[in-house]
Design a protein around this motif. Structure first.
Motif, PDB file in Angstrom:
ATOM      1  N   GLU A  36       0.743  -1.043   0.018  1.00 20.15           N
ATOM      2  CA  GLU A  36       0.052   0.106  -0.062  1.00 20.15           C
ATOM      3  C   GLU A  36       0.623   1.266   0.033  1.00 20.15           C
ATOM      4  N   TYR A  37       0.319   2.443  -0.627  1.00 18.03           N
ATOM      5  CA  TYR A  37       1.377   3.422  -0.567  1.00 18.03           C
ATOM      6  C   TYR A  37      -0.008   4.630  -0.081  1.00 18.03           C
ATOM      7  N   GLU A  38       1.200   5.616   0.642  1.00 12.01           N
ATOM      8  CA  GLU A  38       0.505   6.691   1.145  1.00 12.01           C
ATOM      9  C   GLU A  38       1.374   7.782   1.354  1.00 12.01           C
ATOM     10  N   THR A  39       0.859   9.032   0.877  1.00  9.95           N
ATOM     11  CA  THR A  39       1.644  10.282   0.910  1.00  9.95           C
ATOM     12  C   THR A  39       1.188  11.189   2.043  1.00  9.95           C
ATOM     13  N   VAL A  40       2.104  11.653   3.177  1.00 11.18           N
ATOM     14  CA  VAL A  40       1.889  12.541   3.939  1.00 11.18           C
ATOM     15  C   VAL A  40       2.622  13.776   3.797  1.00 11.18           C
ATOM     16  N   GLU A  41       1.743  14.546   3.094  1.00 10.28           N
ATOM     17  CA  GLU A  41       2.327  15.974   2.518  1.00 10.28           C
ATOM     18  C   GLU A  41       2.772  16.858   3.773  1.00 10.28           C
ATOM     19  N   THR A  42       2.136  16.770   5.097  1.00  2.00           N
ATOM     20  CA  THR A  42       2.538  17.504   6.207  1.00  2.00           C
ATOM     21  C   THR A  42       3.983  17.142   6.532  1.00  2.00           C
ATOM     22  N   GLU A  43       4.118  15.783   6.248  1.00  2.00           N
ATOM     23  CA  GLU A  43       5.906  15.310   6.829  1.00  2.00           C
ATOM     24  C   GLU A  43       6.708  15.084   5.882  1.00  2.00           C
ATOM     25  N   GLY A  44       6.055  15.526   4.320  1.00  3.93           N
ATOM     26  CA  GLY A  44       7.020  15.411   3.253  1.00  3.93           C
ATOM     27  C   GLY A  44       7.423  14.153   2.925  1.00  3.93           C
ATOM     28  N   VAL A  45       6.673  13.089   3.058  1.00  8.10           N
ATOM     29  CA  VAL A  45       6.898  11.642   2.884  1.00  8.10           C
ATOM     30  C   VAL A  45       6.114  10.715   1.887  1.00  8.10           C
ATOM     31  N   ARG A  46       6.599  10.092   1.079  1.00  7.50           N
ATOM     32  CA  ARG A  46       5.974   8.966   0.781  1.00  7.50           C
ATOM     33  C   ARG A  46       6.095   7.701   1.324  1.00  7.50           C
ATOM     34  N   ILE A  47       5.101   6.919   1.512  1.00 10.12           N
ATOM     35  CA  ILE A  47       5.424   5.502   2.313  1.00 10.12           C
ATOM     36  C   ILE A  47       4.864   4.374   1.620  1.00 10.12           C
ATOM     37  N   ALA A  48       5.580   3.497   1.506  1.00 13.05           N
ATOM     38  CA  ALA A  48       5.231   2.000   1.041  1.00 13.05           C
ATOM     39  C   ALA A  48       4.944   1.132   2.252  1.00 13.05           C
ATOM     40  N   ILE A  49       3.931   0.632   2.431  1.00 13.00           N
ATOM     41  CA  ILE A  49       3.676  -0.132   3.668  1.00 13.00           C
ATOM     42  C   ILE A  49       3.512  -1.813   3.369  1.00 13.00           C
ATOM     43  N   LEU A  50       4.385  -2.491   3.858  1.00 12.75           N
ATOM     44  CA  LEU A  50       4.630  -3.773   3.593  1.00 12.75           C
ATOM     45  C   LEU A  50       3.974  -4.439   4.762  1.00 12.75           C
ATOM     46  N   HIS A  51       2.741  -5.262   4.771  1.00 10.22           N
ATOM     47  CA  HIS A  51       2.195  -5.881   5.828  1.00 10.22           C
ATOM     48  C   HIS A  51       2.896  -7.312   6.266  1.00 10.22           C
ATOM     49  N   LEU A  52       3.312  -7.724   7.519  1.00 13.95           N
ATOM     50  CA  LEU A  52       3.573  -8.840   7.800  1.00 13.95           C
ATOM     51  C   LEU A  52       2.545  -9.297   8.739  1.00 13.95           C
ATOM     52  N   ASN A  53       2.738 -10.554   9.378  1.00 14.18           N
ATOM     53  CA  ASN A  53       1.672 -11.271  10.122  1.00 14.18           C
ATOM     54  C   ASN A  53       0.965 -10.172  11.176  1.00 14.18           C
ATOM     55  N   ASN A  54       1.996  -9.670  11.702  1.00 11.06           N
ATOM     56  CA  ASN A  54       1.478  -8.809  13.191  1.00 11.06           C
ATOM     57  C   ASN A  54       2.002  -7.436  13.315  1.00 11.06           C
ATOM     58  N   SER A  55       2.681  -7.133  12.243  1.00 10.79           N
ATOM     59  CA  SER A  55       3.352  -5.610  12.288  1.00 10.79           C
ATOM     60  C   SER A  55       3.576  -5.157  10.610  1.00 10.79           C
ATOM     61  N   ARG A  56       4.099  -3.981  10.522  1.00  9.14           N
ATOM     62  CA  ARG A  56       4.352  -3.558   9.264  1.00  9.14           C
ATOM     63  C   ARG A  56       5.772  -3.077   9.180  1.00  9.14           C
ATOM     64  N   ILE A  57       6.399  -3.000   7.838  1.00  5.87           N
ATOM     65  CA  ILE A  57       7.487  -2.400   7.643  1.00  5.87           C
ATOM     66  C   ILE A  57       6.955  -1.029   6.639  1.00  5.87           C
ATOM     67  N   GLU A  58       7.300   0.127   6.947  1.00  4.87           N
ATOM     68  CA  GLU A  58       7.170   1.190   6.199  1.00  4.87           C
ATOM     69  C   GLU A  58       8.521   1.723   5.555  1.00  4.87           C
ATOM     70  N   LEU A  59       8.250   1.828   4.262  1.00  7.77           N
ATOM     71  CA  LEU A  59       9.735   2.430   3.531  1.00  7.77           C
ATOM     72  C   LEU A  59       9.316   3.869   3.155  1.00  7.77           C
ATOM     73  N   MET A  60      10.067   4.830   3.591  1.00  4.66           N
ATOM     74  CA  MET A  60       9.768   6.130   3.361  1.00  4.66           C
ATOM     75  C   MET A  60      10.865   7.024   2.442  1.00  4.66           C
ATOM     76  N   GLU A  61      10.171   7.690   1.765  1.00  7.50           N
ATOM     77  CA  GLU A  61      11.076   8.575   0.819  1.00  7.50           C
ATOM     78  C   GLU A  61      10.550   9.783   0.894  1.00  7.50           C
ATOM     79  N   PRO A  62      11.460  10.741   0.764  1.00 12.43           N
ATOM     80  CA  PRO A  62      11.131  12.294   0.810  1.00 12.43           C
ATOM     81  C   PRO A  62      10.357  12.850  -0.540  1.00 12.43           C
ATOM     82  N   THR A  63       9.461  13.754  -0.222  1.00 10.81           N
ATOM     83  CA  THR A  63       8.814  14.272  -1.490  1.00 10.81           C
ATOM     84  C   THR A  63       9.021  15.560  -1.944  1.00 10.81           C
TER      85      THR A  63
END
Ligand code: CO
Length: 131
Positions: free
Chosen positions: A30-57
């Motif tokens: 899943e992808y999400e952009t949080v403009e207030t923080e200036g990041v684009r995030i890719a969410i990788l779902h694991l069994n019971n948590s997530r890894i979020e990869l972040m890149e500046p926008t």
């Protein structure tokens, strides 16, 4: 508390997503952009948590600054709590420093951060999900 997600800063989000998908055997992202923080995030779902990869926008993003000074790597670990207000009050009482007040995060969450200097070099996010 439980680990909600681990956030990693990367130079190139699409490239990093491909590499992590291959390494972890994950199909859906899943992808999400949080403009207030200036990041684009890719969410990788694991069994019971997530890894979020972040890149500046944008150049003024705090994540951009992080990349320039520290390079790619671990940015923060997020711990979920049922009562963020209660935990923040308790933790402040122990003399631990925060970065900002409790504020809205993505998807109706409430978040705040504990200063890495208070926790031996690791930035910790506290979050609570909307009920
Ligand atoms: Co986070």
């Amino acid at each position: 508390m439980r680990i909600d997600h681990v956030a990693i800063v990367v130079n190139n989000l699409d490239e990093a997503v491909r590499q992590y998908q291959t390494a972890l055997g994950i199909k859906e992202v899943e992808y999400e952009t949080v403009e207030t923080e200036g990041v684009r995030i890719a969410i990788l779902h694991l069994n019971n948590s997530r890894i979020e990869l972040m890149e500046p926008t944008r150049d003024s993003s705090p994540i951009k600054k992080f990349l320039e000074t520290k390079g790619e790597g671990l940015h923060h670990i997020a711990l979920e709590t049922n009562s963020i207000e209660g935990e923040v009050e308790r933790i402040k009482g122990c003399g631990i420093r925060f970065l900002g007040e409790i504020r809205p995060g993505s998807r109706g969450t409430k978040i705040t951060f504990i200063h890495p200097k208070s926790l031996h070099g690791v930035l910790i996010e506290l979050c609570s999900h909307a009920k």
